[in-house]
Write a protein that holds these residues in place. Structure first.
Motif, PDB file in Angstrom:
ATOM      1  N   GLY A  11       0.276  -0.850   0.425  1.00  0.00           N
ATOM      2  CA  GLY A  11       0.057  -0.096   0.064  1.00  0.00           C
ATOM      3  C   GLY A  11       0.898   0.921   0.107  1.00  0.00           C
ATOM      4  N   TYR A  12       0.392   2.530  -0.344  1.00  0.00           N
ATOM      5  CA  TYR A  12       0.887   3.580  -0.254  1.00  0.00           C
ATOM      6  C   TYR A  12       1.277   3.416   1.408  1.00  0.00           C
ATOM      7  N   LEU A  13       2.473   4.259   1.305  1.00  0.00           N
ATOM      8  CA  LEU A  13       3.586   4.402   2.436  1.00  0.00           C
ATOM      9  C   LEU A  13       2.510   5.631   3.329  1.00  0.00           C
ATOM     10  N   GLN A  14       2.056   6.529   2.427  1.00  0.00           N
ATOM     11  CA  GLN A  14       1.008   7.492   2.682  1.00  0.00           C
ATOM     12  C   GLN A  14      -0.593   7.001   3.352  1.00  0.00           C
ATOM     13  N   GLY A  15      -0.362   5.231   3.361  1.00  0.00           N
ATOM     14  CA  GLY A  15      -1.503   4.753   3.375  1.00  0.00           C
ATOM     15  C   GLY A  15      -2.199   4.534   4.747  1.00  0.00           C
ATOM     16  N   THR A  16      -1.614   5.333   6.332  1.00  0.00           N
ATOM     17  CA  THR A  16      -2.033   5.596   7.573  1.00  0.00           C
ATOM     18  C   THR A  16      -1.672   6.828   8.180  1.00  0.00           C
ATOM     19  N   THR A  17      -1.630   6.557   9.277  1.00  0.00           N
ATOM     20  CA  THR A  17      -0.805   8.233   9.504  1.00  0.00           C
ATOM     21  C   THR A  17       0.504   7.860   9.589  1.00  0.00           C
ATOM     22  N   GLN A  18       1.185   9.453   9.123  1.00  0.00           N
ATOM     23  CA  GLN A  18       2.450   9.263   8.469  1.00  0.00           C
ATOM     24  C   GLN A  18       2.831  10.317   8.532  1.00  0.00           C
ATOM     25  N   PHE A  19       3.886  10.091   8.173  1.00  0.00           N
ATOM     26  CA  PHE A  19       4.864  11.483   8.170  1.00  0.00           C
ATOM     27  C   PHE A  19       4.863  12.172   6.919  1.00  0.00           C
ATOM     28  N   ASP A  20       4.566  13.566   6.347  1.00  0.00           N
ATOM     29  CA  ASP A  20       5.365  13.793   5.001  1.00  0.00           C
ATOM     30  C   ASP A  20       6.596  14.465   4.805  1.00  0.00           C
ATOM     31  N   ALA A  21       7.513  13.658   4.211  1.00  0.00           N
ATOM     32  CA  ALA A  21       8.418  14.158   4.061  1.00  0.00           C
ATOM     33  C   ALA A  21       8.520  15.078   4.064  1.00  0.00           C
ATOM     34  N   LEU A  22       9.685  16.887   4.189  1.00  0.00           N
ATOM     35  CA  LEU A  22       9.370  18.287   3.706  1.00  0.00           C
ATOM     36  C   LEU A  22       9.729  18.616   2.138  1.00  0.00           C
ATOM     37  N   GLY A  23      10.460  17.255   1.451  1.00  0.00           N
ATOM     38  CA  GLY A  23       9.892  18.122  -0.522  1.00  0.00           C
ATOM     39  C   GLY A  23       8.947  16.438  -0.999  1.00  0.00           C
ATOM     40  N   HIS A  24       8.339  16.205   0.085  1.00  0.00           N
ATOM     41  CA  HIS A  24       7.081  16.134   0.264  1.00  0.00           C
ATOM     42  C   HIS A  24       6.215  16.973  -1.696  1.00  0.00           C
ATOM     43  N   VAL A  25       5.900  18.001  -0.864  1.00  0.00           N
ATOM     44  CA  VAL A  25       5.538  18.451  -1.893  1.00  0.00           C
ATOM     45  C   VAL A  25       6.395  20.314  -2.621  1.00  0.00           C
ATOM     46  N   TRP A  26       5.621  21.009  -3.770  1.00  0.00           N
ATOM     47  CA  TRP A  26       6.970  22.248  -4.359  1.00  0.00           C
ATOM     48  C   TRP A  26       6.271  22.499  -4.623  1.00  0.00           C
ATOM     49  N   TYR A  27       6.053  23.884  -5.230  1.00  0.00           N
ATOM     50  CA  TYR A  27       5.400  25.241  -6.211  1.00  0.00           C
ATOM     51  C   TYR A  27       7.058  25.385  -7.051  1.00  0.00           C
ATOM     52  N   ASP A  28       6.860  26.294  -8.337  1.00  0.00           N
ATOM     53  CA  ASP A  28       7.976  26.242  -9.460  1.00  0.00           C
ATOM     54  C   ASP A  28       9.446  26.084  -8.851  1.00  0.00           C
ATOM     55  N   GLY A  29       9.317  24.876  -9.037  1.00  0.00           N
ATOM     56  CA  GLY A  29      10.110  23.533  -9.261  1.00  0.00           C
ATOM     57  C   GLY A  29      10.958  23.472  -8.651  1.00  0.00           C
ATOM     58  N   GLN A  30      11.010  23.881  -6.934  1.00  0.00           N
ATOM     59  CA  GLN A  30      11.922  24.118  -6.174  1.00  0.00           C
ATOM     60  C   GLN A  30      11.443  23.656  -4.449  1.00  0.00           C
ATOM     61  N   ILE A  31      11.622  22.752  -4.222  1.00  0.00           N
ATOM     62  CA  ILE A  31      11.154  21.382  -2.842  1.00  0.00           C
ATOM     63  C   ILE A  31      12.109  22.696  -2.070  1.00  0.00           C
ATOM     64  N   TYR A  32      11.743  22.029  -0.418  1.00  0.00           N
ATOM     65  CA  TYR A  32      12.157  22.816   0.484  1.00  0.00           C
ATOM     66  C   TYR A  32      13.408  22.848   0.494  1.00  0.00           C
TER      67      TYR A  32
END
Length: 320
Positions: free
Chosen positions: A106-127
């Motif tokens: 299953g998905y690693l985020q398929g239960t209670t989870q921590f997000d990685a700081l690189g999980h989301v972004w915009y303008d081509g740059q992560i954290y």
């Protein structure tokens, strides 16, 4: 929601604070750096009763497991059990021991989870300004592994927005902002200190277990925090290291004012490095806090140490 065009995140978040470079160009844990020895000891100092609570939502619940739309819950499969030993061809180990083995998918985020700081972004740059192409094939920077390696331990407080509004859970798409959080905290006698881990209860996941899946996911919009410059600046000023909630997104799904999906993921996680712990079962903890009035505690958690992963399951532990 406004009928105006949905602004790009770069426009919505322009001028807001950023922690990029604060802990060096190669930092991958962001605001968790605030959880130093002083904060760990503050968490330990809040332990007065020895009560222990775990916050993971169960995997494999008969009703099904709540997950973000488009994901599926984890599925468990038996690989070895007593039936395996009924086959005469199966060689029994010396001494006659039998055992059971199973696996999950299953998905690693398929239960209670921590997000990685690189999980989301915009303008081509992560954290921390690293290029988003570093996520191709796996997060080579700001994955969940650095969070797993350091752990998340400190003083935490719970603000129960649902109880403050006199209801067991908030409704679909119901929102609240910084003023609401601070008013609820004051009414419940919660002192939010700088560098506290902030736990916010909406009751939303509790509603899953008495709601048909089709109804739960219809016009899916979780309740939760809404974006504002004041909220982001407060997180920055208070040096909040981690946001923990009982929703899958830690904020309302679509911001009602701007129409942007999950802007706080970007304002807090991408830009400030605030760690997100999502889909926590806060029911027993909240009920106990309501009963004894102690709403501060030690929070300790570590996601699974999975290289290059965008998130990971976790079972946080709270000690009061």
């Amino acid at each position: 929601m406004t009928d105006s065009p949905v602004p790009p995140l770069r426009e919505l978040l322009a001028g807001l604070p950023s922690n990029w470079g604060k802990w060096g160009d190669n930092d991958e844990v962001g605001s968790l750096n605030y959880l130093d020895a002083t904060q760990v000891l503050a968490g330990v100092g809040s332990v007065r009763q020895g009560k222990v609570f775990t916050l993971q939502t169960p995997v494999g619940h008969p009703h099904g497991d709540p997950v973000w739309p488009g994901r599926r819950g984890m599925e468990r499969y038996m690989v070895v059990d007593e039936a395996s030993w009924l086959n005469d061809d199966q060689e029994t180990p010396p001494g006659g021991m039998h055992w059971a083995d199973d696996m999950i998918s299953g998905y690693l985020q398929g239960t209670t989870q921590f997000d990685a700081l690189g999980h989301v972004w915009y303008d081509g740059q992560i954290y921390n300004g690293k290029p988003a192409v570093s996520t191709v094939g796996g997060l080579r920077f700001a994955s969940v592994a650095p969070i797993a390696k350091r752990g998340v331990v400190g003083r935490a407080v719970i603000v129960d927005v649902a109880r403050h509004r006199g209801r067991p859970y908030l409704e679909r798409g119901e929102t609240f902002g910084l003023v609401d959080v601070l008013e609820a905290a004051e009414a419940q006698g919660v002192e939010i200190r700088p560098r506290d881990i902030l736990v916010v209860r909406t009751g939303w996941l509790e509603s899953w277990y008495n709601t048909e899946a089709a109804d739960f996911y219809r016009d899916f919009r979780e309740p939760g925090l809404t974006f504002s410059t004041e909220l982001v600046e407060w997180f920055h000023r208070m040096e909040i290291p981690c946001l923990v909630t009982d929703t899958m997104g830690n904020e309302t799904t679509i911001d009602p004012k701007s129409g942007v999906q999950l802007p706080l993921h970007n304002a807090l996680m991408r830009n400030l490095g605030v760690a997100f712990c999502e889909a926590c079962d806060l029911s027993e903890l909240a009920a106990d806090c309501d009963a004894d009035g102690q709403r501060e505690f030690l929070f300790a958690a570590a996601p699974l140490h999975i290289r290059e992963a965008a998130g990971s399951p976790v079972n946080p532990v709270v000690v009061k």
